[in-house]
Enzyme design. Structure first.
Site, PDB file in Angstrom:
ATOM      1  N   LYS A  43       0.830  -1.218   0.000  1.00  6.58           N
ATOM      2  CA  LYS A  43       0.000   0.000   0.000  1.00  6.58           C
ATOM      3  C   LYS A  43       0.861   1.263   0.000  1.00  6.58           C
ATOM      4  CE  LYS A  43      -2.291  -0.668   3.832  1.00  6.58           C
ATOM      5  NZ  LYS A  43      -1.739  -1.951   4.314  1.00  6.58           N
ATOM      6  N   ARG A 205       0.054  -8.635  13.608  1.00  7.32           N
ATOM      7  CA  ARG A 205      -0.495  -7.639  12.669  1.00  7.32           C
ATOM      8  C   ARG A 205      -1.501  -8.275  11.713  1.00  7.32           C
ATOM      9  NH1 ARG A 205       4.645  -5.400   9.972  1.00  7.32           N
ATOM     10  NH2 ARG A 205       3.323  -3.884   8.942  1.00  7.32           N
TER      11      ARG A 205
HETATM   12  P1  AMP Z   1       1.489   0.916   9.288  1.00  4.17           P
HETATM   13  O1  AMP Z   1       2.735   1.619   8.891  1.00  4.17           O
HETATM   14  O2  AMP Z   1       0.261   1.471   8.643  1.00  4.17           O
HETATM   15  O3  AMP Z   1       1.600  -0.591   9.148  1.00  4.17           O
HETATM   16  O4  AMP Z   1       1.293   1.202  10.860  1.00  4.17           O
HETATM   17  C1  AMP Z   1       2.263   0.800  11.823  1.00  4.17           C
HETATM   18  C2  AMP Z   1       1.595   0.578  13.161  1.00  4.17           C
HETATM   19  O5  AMP Z   1       1.016   1.801  13.638  1.00  4.17           O
HETATM   20  C3  AMP Z   1       0.447  -0.417  13.176  1.00  4.17           C
HETATM   21  O6  AMP Z   1       0.900  -1.770  13.269  1.00  4.17           O
HETATM   22  C4  AMP Z   1      -0.313   0.033  14.425  1.00  4.17           C
HETATM   23  O7  AMP Z   1       0.362  -0.363  15.595  1.00  4.17           O
HETATM   24  C5  AMP Z   1      -0.205   1.544  14.323  1.00  4.17           C
HETATM   25  N1  AMP Z   1      -1.314   2.117  13.524  1.00  4.17           N
HETATM   26  C6  AMP Z   1      -1.191   2.855  12.384  1.00  4.17           C
HETATM   27  N2  AMP Z   1      -2.395   3.239  11.913  1.00  4.17           N
HETATM   28  C7  AMP Z   1      -3.315   2.735  12.791  1.00  4.17           C
HETATM   29  C8  AMP Z   1      -4.737   2.775  12.849  1.00  4.17           C
HETATM   30  N3  AMP Z   1      -5.467   3.406  11.907  1.00  4.17           N
HETATM   31  N4  AMP Z   1      -5.350   2.137  13.883  1.00  4.17           N
HETATM   32  C9  AMP Z   1      -4.647   1.503  14.833  1.00  4.17           C
HETATM   33  N5  AMP Z   1      -3.295   1.414  14.827  1.00  4.17           N
HETATM   34  C10 AMP Z   1      -2.619   2.028  13.820  1.00  4.17           C
END
Ligand code: AMP
Length: 250
Positions: A43, A205
């Site tokens: 993404k 995750r």
């Molecule tokens: P990502 O880079 O989008 O994979 O986000 C990294 C981490 O940030 C995730 O594994 C969650 O711990 C936290 N996180 C980011 N966006 C969200 C969201 N919308 N809701 C809950 N946790 C989030």
């Protein structure tokens, strides 16, 4: 359309008191998109490309948390410390913390340049809150792109991913290895594995994605916004499918 000046996303990354380096003038078409898909489907890469192509801003909630982790003052509040602990373990951060952060950045949702939301919403409560806020602000989503990939492919993409903390370049041990093992081709920085790309965190995750985020597919399908896209193959191929789904010329 690749000639838009790149916004530094200051208002998104640092919060509304910061000013973006480029304030977009009103575009003929400001795209407002949400990207869905399990961690590791690519993404982030597609979001970057879409933003370059459409002149929109890449709004990633994960980037906001990572920036806070690197900034002592931002990481100092108990809510942010708890959020960063969740992130290290691969768990979802609580809805109220995430929503507080997005709500105070509401200006980014109204921005003339449009946006590509990546990593938000991740729960039904977040998606409902986003619909409401956008309605209040008089803006609407154009589409929700749902990137689909089989689980074994996801595991291999995440487990092999290595990133450069200095310039943010992303490599893969098998599919895109750096020329010198452990060293960034672009800036010479030392490559690392993101804490949440370790096997224990990957499992958490994926579980969080299946239980909390998958219901959003139905939510957006009912709103007539869902566009499923296969995330198999190279980033170029996936991007071509993405543009086709949006009826945008390459
Ligand atoms: P990502 O880079 O989008 O994979 O986000 C990294 C981490 O940030 C995730 O594994 C969650 O711990 C936290 N996180 C980011 N966006 C969200 C969201 N919308 N809701 C809950 N946790 C989030």
């Amino acid at each position: 359309m690749d000639n838009h000046l790149k916004n530094d996303r200051a208002a998104w990354i640092q919060g509304p008191s910061a000013h973006c380096s480029v304030i977009p003038s009103k575009l003929a078409r400001a795209w407002r998109l949400v990207l869905l898909g399990a961690p590791g489907v690519g993404k982030g890469t597609q979001a970057e490309r879409l933003c370059a192509h459409l002149g929109a801003c890449h709004l990633s909630t994960g980037d906001v948390f990572r920036a806070a982790a690197a900034n002592r003052a931002a990481a100092a509040t108990p809510a942010m410390q708890a959020a960063l602990e969740c992130m290290r373990e691969g768990k979802l951060v609580g809805d109220s913390t995430v929503w507080e952060l997005v709500r105070e950045r509401g200006g980014c949702l109204r921005c003339n340049g449009g946006f590509v939301l990546d990593g938000f919403p991740r729960t039904l409560r977040q998606a409902e809150a986003l619909q409401l806020l956008m309605k209040e602000q008089g803006v609407a989503l154009d589409a929700v792109l749902d990137y689909e990939l089989p689980t074994d492919e996801i595991m291999s993409r995440l487990g092999g991913r290595r990133v450069c903390p200095a310039c943010k370049a992303v490599f893969h041990l098998v599919e895109r290895p750096p020329q010198i093992s452990g060293v960034c081709d672009l800036c010479g920085g030392r490559l690392i594995q993101r804490e949440d790309d370790r096997p224990e965190a990957i499992a958490v995750r994926l579980e969080a994605y299946e239980s909390a985020t998958q219901p959003l597919i139905e939510f957006y399908r009912k709103l007539g916004l869902l566009a499923p896209i296969s995330a198999e193959g190279t980033p170029d191929k996936v991007f071509a499918r993405t543009l086709k789904a949006l009826h945008v010329t390459a």
